[in-house]
Write an enzyme that holds these catalytic residues in place. Structure first.
Site, short mmCIF file in Angstrom:
data_model
loop_
_atom_site.label_atom_id
_atom_site.label_comp_id
_atom_site.label_asym_id
_atom_site.label_seq_id
_atom_site.Cartn_x
_atom_site.Cartn_y
_atom_site.Cartn_z
N LYS A 2 -29.68 23.89 13.75
CA LYS A 2 -29.68 23.53 15.18
C LYS A 2 -28.94 24.61 15.99
O LYS A 2 -29.37 25.01 17.06
CB LYS A 2 -29.01 22.17 15.40
CG LYS A 2 -29.86 20.99 14.96
CD LYS A 2 -31.12 20.85 15.80
CE LYS A 2 -31.90 19.60 15.48
NZ LYS A 2 -33.14 19.48 16.27
N TYR B 164 -28.28 21.62 8.14
CA TYR B 164 -28.96 20.96 9.26
C TYR B 164 -28.31 21.38 10.57
O TYR B 164 -28.98 21.88 11.47
CB TYR B 164 -28.94 19.44 9.12
CG TYR B 164 -29.25 18.74 10.42
CD1 TYR B 164 -28.25 18.12 11.15
CD2 TYR B 164 -30.53 18.77 10.94
CE1 TYR B 164 -28.52 17.53 12.36
CE2 TYR B 164 -30.82 18.17 12.16
CZ TYR B 164 -29.80 17.55 12.87
OH TYR B 164 -30.07 16.98 14.08
N SER C 289 -27.78 18.84 18.56
CA SER C 289 -27.03 17.76 17.92
C SER C 289 -25.54 18.05 17.93
O SER C 289 -25.13 19.20 17.89
CB SER C 289 -27.51 17.62 16.47
OG SER C 289 -26.62 16.82 15.72
C1 WQD Z 1 -21.86 7.24 10.83
C2 WQD Z 1 -20.63 6.70 10.12
C3 WQD Z 1 -20.47 7.33 7.81
C4 WQD Z 1 -23.89 5.04 6.35
C5 WQD Z 1 -25.62 11.84 11.49
C6 WQD Z 1 -26.02 13.27 11.56
C7 WQD Z 1 -26.14 13.69 13.00
C8 WQD Z 1 -27.06 12.77 13.75
C9 WQD Z 1 -26.61 11.32 13.58
C10 WQD Z 1 -29.14 13.95 13.86
C11 WQD Z 1 -20.00 7.73 9.20
C12 WQD Z 1 -20.61 5.82 7.95
C13 WQD Z 1 -22.94 5.61 7.18
C14 WQD Z 1 -23.49 4.10 5.37
C15 WQD Z 1 -21.22 4.32 6.12
N1 WQD Z 1 -28.39 12.96 13.34
N2 WQD Z 1 -21.63 5.24 7.06
N3 WQD Z 1 -22.16 3.76 5.29
O1 WQD Z 1 -23.02 11.13 9.91
O2 WQD Z 1 -22.11 10.63 12.24
O3 WQD Z 1 -24.33 11.70 12.02
O4 WQD Z 1 -26.54 11.05 12.19
O5 WQD Z 1 -28.85 14.68 14.78
O6 WQD Z 1 -26.63 15.00 13.00
O7 WQD Z 1 -24.99 14.03 10.97
O8 WQD Z 1 -24.04 9.33 11.37
O9 WQD Z 1 -24.87 7.09 10.86
O10 WQD Z 1 -24.83 8.82 9.00
O11 WQD Z 1 -22.69 7.82 9.83
O12 WQD Z 1 -20.02 4.01 6.01
O13 WQD Z 1 -24.31 3.55 4.57
O14 WQD Z 1 -21.03 5.60 9.28
O15 WQD Z 1 -19.53 7.66 6.81
O16 WQD Z 1 -18.59 7.56 9.24
P1 WQD Z 1 -23.27 10.73 11.32
P2 WQD Z 1 -24.19 8.24 10.22
#
Ligand code: WQD
Length: 342
Positions: free
Chosen positions: A152, A148, A124
């Site tokens: 990885k 997490y 990841s």
């Molecule tokens: C994306 C953006 C949030 C939800 C994670 C894991 C990563 C991978 C993918 C496994 C960010 C914003 C989110 C919400 C928001 N998973 N957001 N409101 O954090 O980049 O990555 O998922 O491998 O390991 O860390 O993805 O989709 O959680 O967030 O504003 O209700 O959307 O702050 O900027 P992230 P995400």
């Protein structure tokens, strides 16, 4: 090839099994359904008309894992199984290390015992932590900021050490950025347990009426619109990246006698507000949202340098953000409660 897929009933696992079957490979799946449903495998079988041999086991059950290697000629393994919530990993680090690292150790031990030394590992972009610069190269500093991501990275290091101990191992580490979307049939997709942590599934649940409105976590980041940039990549592109890793990546590691590490992303960052607008335009609907406080642990910008995947695997993401938004919406409309029948 006959491929053992751990976590094959999961979001990326099920999409990958579908692409591998379509490419003519045969599948053996092991999944304890801790964060998935056997229904996804049944739907992949009906979409492809092909059989998947499935075992409802934990990868750490070494007796049962041995029995699988004894009963099947496994040519290669793709290892997806693992917990993947950043926030949950902060609350329960021991569960994450025991599960994610423990499974990798059990799997490699069984593979070595049965002479199977071809492994593709689901890593990841979280192993990069807060990048010094973007787009992120594979040789960028590795500094995960949560258990997490750390789990990885530890698994990657275990695999690198296994390769050093026995260069006959062919290992490909795939670092996914933000997998989103669903198969065009709308029959398989992401089915998060409880409140979705990730952006697209949350937006889709707002759109289908399961959530009232989206909280945007932070509008004061140093980006063009103040919200975080991420490299959203269609899950079908990610799945196809695994077919390329199986058919080209493993041979490359054998020739080079080195572990191959590759980013799977589009090379482009979209902001949270970009995604909201794209989802609304693609599906002709409005997503109510509120600007809220930053979420701890989020980084301002994270998107991939993608040249290595193209040069070595011959893989490039082909499906754009509009397609990601249309496909997740089709899945969500056809399955308002995911795979559960409630
Ligand atoms: C994306 C953006 C949030 C939800 C994670 C894991 C990563 C991978 C993918 C496994 C960010 C914003 C989110 C919400 C928001 N998973 N957001 N409101 O954090 O980049 O990555 O998922 O491998 O390991 O860390 O993805 O989709 O959680 O967030 O504003 O209700 O959307 O702050 O900027 P992230 P995400």
């Amino acid at each position: 090839m006959q491929v053992l897929v751990t976590g094959g009933a999961g979001y990326i696992g099920s999409h990958t099994i579908l692409e591998l079957l379509t490419a003519g490979h045969s599948m053996v799946c092991i999944d304890n359904y801790a964060n998935s449903s056997p229904e996804s495998i049944r739907r992949v079988e009906s979409l492809t008309g092909k059989k998947v041999v499935s075992y409802p086991y934990d990868v750490r059950d070494v007796q049962r894992l041995d029995a699988i290697f004894e009963s099947h000629q496994i040519d290669a393994v793709i290892h997806f199984a693992g917990y993947k919530s950043v926030s949950e990993s902060v609350a329960k680090p021991l569960d994450y290390y025991s599960n994610n690292v423990g499974m990798t150790i059990a799997l490699c031990t069984a593979m070595a015992a049965h002479g199977c030394k071809k492994l593709i590992f689901s890593s990841s972009a979280t192993v990069y932590g807060d990048p010094e610069s973007v787009p992120i190269l594979e040789d960028a500093p590795l500094a995960p900021t949560n258990p997490y991501g750390q789990s990885k990275l530890i698994c990657e290091q275990i695999l690198r050490d296994v390769h050093v101990s026995d260069p006959a191992w062919e290992v490909v580490l795939l670092r996914y950025f933000n997998p989103v979307g669903a198969h065009e049939s709308g029959m398989i997709g992401e089915d998060p347990r409880g409140v979705p942590e990730n952006l697209l599934p949350f937006i889709a649940q707002v759109a289908v009426g399961r959530r009232d409105e989206l909280q945007v976590f932070g509008g004061d980041y140093p980006t063009y619109d103040g919200t975080c940039l991420r490299d959203y990549v269609h899950v079908v592109d990610i799945a196809r990246g695994h077919v390329s890793a199986l058919e080209r990546g493993l041979d490359y590691t054998a020739r080079e006698k080195a572990v191959l590490t590759v980013n799977l992303g589009t090379g482009r960052g979209y902001s949270v507000l970009d995604v909201i607008k794209a989802f609304e335009a693609a599906n002709s609907l409005i997503i109510p949202y509120e600007m809220g406080a930053r979420r701890s642990g989020d980084v301002a910008s994270c998107f991939a340098h993608v040249e290595k995947a193209s040069k070595i695997l011959g893989w490039k993401a082909a499906l754009d953000l509009e397609r990601m938004c249309r496909d997740i919406w089709r899945w969500q409309c056809s399955n308002p409660h995911g795979y559960s029948t409630e």
